[in-house]
Write an enzyme that holds these catalytic residues in place. Structure first.
Site, PDB file in Angstrom:
ATOM      1  N   ASP A   8       0.866  -1.180   0.000  1.00 19.63           N
ATOM      2  CA  ASP A   8       0.000   0.000   0.000  1.00 19.63           C
ATOM      3  C   ASP A   8       0.912   1.242   0.000  1.00 19.63           C
ATOM      4  OD1 ASP A   8      -2.345   1.667   0.466  1.00 19.63           O
ATOM      5  OD2 ASP A   8      -1.496   1.928   2.478  1.00 19.63           O
ATOM      6  N   TYR A  10      -0.168   5.262   0.251  1.00 17.36           N
ATOM      7  CA  TYR A  10      -0.441   6.399   1.159  1.00 17.36           C
ATOM      8  C   TYR A  10      -0.643   5.888   2.587  1.00 17.36           C
ATOM      9  CZ  TYR A  10      -1.249   9.140  -3.087  1.00 17.36           C
ATOM     10  OH  TYR A  10      -1.111   9.764  -4.303  1.00 17.36           O
ATOM     11  N   ARG A  39      -7.018  13.690   5.834  1.00 15.63           N
ATOM     12  CA  ARG A  39      -6.785  12.292   5.436  1.00 15.63           C
ATOM     13  C   ARG A  39      -8.039  11.434   5.682  1.00 15.63           C
ATOM     14  NH1 ARG A  39      -4.720   8.092   2.600  1.00 15.63           N
ATOM     15  NH2 ARG A  39      -4.181   6.316   3.891  1.00 15.63           N
ATOM     16  N   SER A 116      -2.277   0.772  -4.942  1.00 16.32           N
ATOM     17  CA  SER A 116      -2.858   1.949  -4.283  1.00 16.32           C
ATOM     18  C   SER A 116      -4.093   2.491  -4.977  1.00 16.32           C
ATOM     19  CB  SER A 116      -1.782   3.038  -4.251  1.00 16.32           C
ATOM     20  OG  SER A 116      -2.300   4.265  -3.829  1.00 16.32           O
ATOM     21  N   ASN A 117      -4.829   3.267  -4.210  1.00 12.17           N
ATOM     22  CA  ASN A 117      -5.978   4.029  -4.719  1.00 12.17           C
ATOM     23  C   ASN A 117      -5.549   5.141  -5.674  1.00 12.17           C
ATOM     24  OD1 ASN A 117      -8.121   2.792  -3.417  1.00 12.17           O
ATOM     25  ND2 ASN A 117      -8.023   4.123  -1.611  1.00 12.17           N
TER      26      ASN A 117
HETATM   27  C1  2OP Z   1      -3.678   3.750  -0.740  1.00  9.98           C
HETATM   28  O1  2OP Z   1      -4.402   3.031  -1.460  1.00  9.98           O
HETATM   29  C2  2OP Z   1      -5.331   3.295   1.072  1.00  9.98           C
HETATM   30  O2  2OP Z   1      -4.502   5.425   0.770  1.00  9.98           O
HETATM   31  C3  2OP Z   1      -4.185   4.119   0.646  1.00  9.98           C
HETATM   32  O3  2OP Z   1      -2.567   4.152  -1.097  1.00  9.98           O
END
Ligand code: 2OP
Length: 228
Positions: A8, A10, A39, A116-117
Site C-alpha cells: 500500500d 499512502y 486524510r 494503491s488508490n
Molecule cells: C492507498 O491506497 C489506502 O490510501 C491508501 O494508497
C-alpha cells in the site's frame, strides 16, 4: 513462484502527514488536526464514491476533502495556498523505515508491487520523488478499474495483474480497512502498526501478522512462510 508482495502507498510507504510543515506556515498549531481530518475525509470520500459507483480519481477525493476540511475548521486558505498543499501532496516523503525495509525485501527475492488508490501517474511521480520506484516490478492502481479499496474487485484485480494466487500474495499496509479488505479477498496481510495509537478495527478479521516497522517485513514474512 516467489511470494508476491503488494505494498500500500499512502500511509504505509508515504507519509500523508508530510504536509504538516507547509500547513504550519498557513494555520500554525492547527496543522496536525487539519492534516488528520483531511486524510480521514479523503478516505471517506473514496469509500462513498466506491459504494455509490460514482468514480472520480483519488486526487479529486483529496481535493474535495481539502475543501471540506477548510470549511469545518474555518481555516481561510487562499486558492494559492490550497494549490501549494495539493502540490506538496503529490511529492510527499516516505517514512524513515521504508528504504531499509524495501531493500531487505528485494534481497530476499520477493516479487514487489506498489498497490494503491492513487492513479498510476500520481504514483509514478510520488514513488520516483521518494526514490523508491526502482523497487517495484509494477504499480497496480485502483484507477485501472475505477473503484477504490476495500472493494473486493480491487484485490481481485491486483491478483490478476500480478498473476498470483491469493494464498501466495501479501498486502503490506498500515491501513486496517485495507488489511481487512485483502484478507476478505483471500490474500495474506501484514499490518504495519507504527505507533501504539493506531488501533486495528475490532472485527472478527485479523491481520496475518503485525509488525511495528517496515524494516521488519522481510524477516517476518519469511518466518510466517516457514510455519506453513
Ligand atoms: C492507498 O491506497 C489506502 O490510501 C491508501 O494508497
Amino acid at each position: 513462484m516467489p511470494t508476491t508482495l503488494a505494498f500500500d502507498v499512502y500511509g504505509t510507504l508515504i507519509d500523508t502527514h508530510g504536509v504538516i510543515s507547509v500547513l504550519e506556515k498557513f494555520i500554525g498549531a492547527q496543522a496536525f488536526e487539519f492534516s488528520r481530518l483531511w486524510r480521514e475525509k479523503q478516505l471517506e470520500y473514496s469509500f462513498r464514491r466506491g459504494l455509490m459507483q460514482n468514480y472520480q480519481s483519488f486526487a479529486v477525493c483529496t481535493r474535495d476533502a481539502l475543501e471540506y476540511t477548510c470549511l469545518v475548521t474555518k481555516a481561510s486558505l487562499s486558492n494559492k495556498e490550497k494549490l501549494e498543499l495539493m502540490n506538496v501532496y503529490s511529492i510527499l516523503p516516505s517514512f524513515k523505515d521504508v528504504k531499509e525495509g524495501l531493500e531487505q525485501v528485494k534481497k530476499a527475492g520477493f516479487r514487489m508491487f506498489a498497490f494503491s488508490n492513487g492513479s498510476s501517474e500520481a504514483l509514478e511521480l510520488l514513488l520516483a520523488n521518494a526514490n523508491i520506484r526502482k523497487y517495484f516490478i509494477d504499480i497496480v492502481s485502483a484507477d485501472e478499474i475505477k473503484t477504490f479499496k476495500p472493494s473486493p474487485a480491487i484485490y481481485r484485480h491486483f491478483l490478476k495483474r500480478a498473476n498470483s494466487a491469493g494464498a501466495e500474495a501479501w498486502l503490506i499496509s498500515s491501513n486496517p480497512f485495507d488489511i481487512i479488505g485483502a484478507i476478505s479477498s483471500g490474500m495474506r496481510a501484514a499490518w504495519v502498526q507504527r505507533s501504539e495509537e493506531s488501533i486495528f478495527d475490532p472485527w472478527d478479521i485479523k491481520p496475518t501478522i503485525v509488525i511495528n516497522k517496515l524494516s521488519d517485513i522481510a524477516e517476518s514474512i519469511l518466518n510466517e512462510s516457514n510455519k506453513t
